[in-house]
Design a protein around this motif. Structure first.
Motif, PDB file in Angstrom:
ATOM      1  N   LYS A  42       0.733  20.535   9.456  1.00 21.43           N
ATOM      2  CA  LYS A  42       1.560  19.961   8.396  1.00 21.43           C
ATOM      3  C   LYS A  42       0.669  19.487   7.256  1.00 21.43           C
ATOM      4  N   GLY A  43       1.313  19.129   6.145  1.00 25.31           N
ATOM      5  CA  GLY A  43       0.589  18.544   5.033  1.00 25.31           C
ATOM      6  C   GLY A  43       0.291  17.073   5.283  1.00 25.31           C
ATOM      7  N   LEU A  44      -0.229  16.406   4.265  1.00 26.60           N
ATOM      8  CA  LEU A  44      -0.596  14.993   4.382  1.00 26.60           C
ATOM      9  C   LEU A  44       0.519  14.108   3.852  1.00 26.60           C
ATOM     10  N   GLN A  45       0.764  13.047   4.593  1.00 28.05           N
ATOM     11  CA  GLN A  45       1.805  12.102   4.217  1.00 28.05           C
ATOM     12  C   GLN A  45       1.184  10.732   4.025  1.00 28.05           C
ATOM     13  N   LEU A  46       1.563  10.056   2.956  1.00 28.68           N
ATOM     14  CA  LEU A  46       1.032   8.724   2.695  1.00 28.68           C
ATOM     15  C   LEU A  46       1.634   7.717   3.672  1.00 28.68           C
ATOM     16  N   LEU A  47       0.754   6.970   4.363  1.00 23.96           N
ATOM     17  CA  LEU A  47       1.196   5.893   5.249  1.00 23.96           C
ATOM     18  C   LEU A  47       1.303   4.582   4.488  1.00 23.96           C
ATOM     19  N   LEU A  48       0.256   4.262   3.739  1.00 23.00           N
ATOM     20  CA  LEU A  48       0.234   3.011   2.992  1.00 23.00           C
ATOM     21  C   LEU A  48      -0.891   3.059   1.971  1.00 23.00           C
ATOM     22  N   LYS A  49      -0.833   2.114   1.009  1.00 21.35           N
ATOM     23  CA  LYS A  49      -1.873   2.064   0.003  1.00 21.35           C
ATOM     24  C   LYS A  49      -2.170   0.614  -0.389  1.00 21.35           C
ATOM     25  N   TYR A  50      -3.416   0.351  -0.731  1.00 22.67           N
ATOM     26  CA  TYR A  50      -3.852  -0.942  -1.227  1.00 22.67           C
ATOM     27  C   TYR A  50      -4.330  -0.764  -2.667  1.00 22.67           C
ATOM     28  N   THR A  51      -3.749  -1.579  -3.554  1.00 23.86           N
ATOM     29  CA  THR A  51      -4.157  -1.463  -4.955  1.00 23.86           C
ATOM     30  C   THR A  51      -4.351  -2.839  -5.569  1.00 23.86           C
ATOM     31  N   SER A  52      -5.044  -3.723  -4.853  1.00 27.31           N
ATOM     32  CA  SER A  52      -5.479  -5.051  -5.311  1.00 27.31           C
ATOM     33  C   SER A  52      -4.352  -6.074  -5.403  1.00 27.31           C
ATOM     34  N   ALA A  53      -3.271  -5.843  -4.723  1.00 29.89           N
ATOM     35  CA  ALA A  53      -2.232  -6.872  -4.615  1.00 29.89           C
ATOM     36  C   ALA A  53      -2.463  -7.608  -3.289  1.00 29.89           C
ATOM     37  N   ALA A  54      -1.488  -7.664  -2.413  1.00 33.32           N
ATOM     38  CA  ALA A  54      -1.652  -8.339  -1.127  1.00 33.32           C
ATOM     39  C   ALA A  54      -2.697  -7.631  -0.280  1.00 33.32           C
ATOM     40  N   THR A  55      -3.516  -8.401   0.434  1.00 30.94           N
ATOM     41  CA  THR A  55      -4.574  -7.788   1.243  1.00 30.94           C
ATOM     42  C   THR A  55      -4.039  -7.188   2.533  1.00 30.94           C
ATOM     43  N   LEU A  56      -2.883  -7.662   3.010  1.00 31.76           N
ATOM     44  CA  LEU A  56      -2.251  -7.065   4.178  1.00 31.76           C
ATOM     45  C   LEU A  56      -1.164  -6.122   3.669  1.00 31.76           C
ATOM     46  N   VAL A  57      -1.323  -4.858   3.964  1.00 34.47           N
ATOM     47  CA  VAL A  57      -0.425  -3.840   3.436  1.00 34.47           C
ATOM     48  C   VAL A  57       0.404  -3.257   4.572  1.00 34.47           C
ATOM     49  N   LYS A  58       1.692  -3.246   4.391  1.00 33.23           N
ATOM     50  CA  LYS A  58       2.579  -2.662   5.399  1.00 33.23           C
ATOM     51  C   LYS A  58       2.981  -1.260   4.952  1.00 33.23           C
ATOM     52  N   GLY A  59       2.978  -0.334   5.913  1.00 36.76           N
ATOM     53  CA  GLY A  59       3.327   1.032   5.600  1.00 36.76           C
ATOM     54  C   GLY A  59       4.524   1.507   6.391  1.00 36.76           C
ATOM     55  N   ILE A  60       4.646   2.816   6.471  1.00 34.91           N
ATOM     56  CA  ILE A  60       5.776   3.391   7.186  1.00 34.91           C
ATOM     57  C   ILE A  60       5.492   3.447   8.685  1.00 34.91           C
ATOM     58  N   ASN A  61       6.556   3.568   9.462  1.00 36.03           N
ATOM     59  CA  ASN A  61       6.452   3.767  10.916  1.00 36.03           C
ATOM     60  C   ASN A  61       5.711   2.634  11.637  1.00 36.03           C
ATOM     61  N   GLY A  62       5.762   1.433  11.095  1.00 30.85           N
ATOM     62  CA  GLY A  62       5.185   0.268  11.763  1.00 30.85           C
ATOM     63  C   GLY A  62       3.690   0.089  11.586  1.00 30.85           C
TER      64      GLY A  62
END
Lengths: 115, 114
Positions: A42-62
């Motif tokens: 399969k191709g690549l799917q984004l789980l989560l990203k950090y861009t200098s906002a909150a240091t704890l980042v929540k993504g998809i699928n827990g």
């Protein structure tokens, strides 16, 4: 120069146990950091990203990741693994290098989930 | 939105043949790029484009050409295929606005060069 190191090429866990995929980065300034997942063929799917906002980042699928500047780490975690989480995971750093925008990929961590 | 599309999904070439991998996106993204994926090496940048008419080399450009005549299309050309170009190729476009910095990937083209 920017770089990213995924510390484990393979991680094996039992279903229902926690997942930890480790990523360390090197950057001369505040980076943007990402985790992508790739299921077989399969191709690549984004789980989560950090861009200098909150240091704890929540993504998809827990999944979630914590940006720790002092440790230059961006480890990916999940409290309880599912069989469907078996895939390859890529840590990615992005930014402007040599007057152009680039993504630098880690070499990947293959997650195996045992029944 | 179809997102990022790539054709073909699979291709087998003989050494010395040329071909074009097609990539298109319908999100009006300016930034597009091509990567190759090889086992244990993550994804490596081949070429990228910051807009129509503007392209530049990435980390591993040798043996590949690109052009960007429209915002939507970003084809990758193999001039004379070599076995070392056997790989999986991904095209991506970079989001803007709320999706700034997020890469949207196509499904990939699996290329084998004999």
């Amino acid at each position: 120069a920017q770089s990213v190191t995924q510390l484990d090429s393979h991680v094996s866990v039992s279903e229902g146990t926690p997942v930890l995929l480790r990523c360390n980065y090197s950057s001369s300034y505040s980076p943007s950091l990402f985790w992508y997942v790739q299921h077989p063929n399969k191709g690549l799917q984004l789980l989560l990203k950090y861009t200098s906002a909150a240091t704890l980042v929540k993504g998809i699928n827990g999944f979630e990741a914590e940006f720790k500047k002092s440790e230059t780490s961006f480890h990916l975690t999940k409290p309880s693994a599912h069989m469907s989480d078996a895939a390859e995971y890529f840590c990615v750093v992005s930014g402007w290098m040599d007057s152009s925008y680039k993504l630098i990929f880690g070499s990947g961590t293959r997650l195996l989930v045992r029944p | 939105n179809a997102g990022v599309t790539q054709t073909p999904k699979f291709q087998v070439l003989k050494t010395g043949q040329s071909m074009t991998l097609q990539c298109a996106q319908d999100m009006n993204h300016e930034y597009m790029s091509w990567y190759r994926q090889d086992p244990g090496m993550g994804l490596r940048l081949i070429h990228y484009s910051v807009g129509a008419g503007i392209t530049d080399q990435g980390e591993v450009p040798n043996g590949y050409n690109v052009s960007r005549s429209t915002t939507e299309d970003f084809p990758l050309r193999l001039l004379s295929a070599a076995p070392s170009q056997t790989s999986v190729y991904f095209c991506a476009s970079r989001g803007e606005g709320l999706a700034y910095n997020e890469q949207f990937f196509g499904p990939g083209t699996r290329l084998t060069v004999l």
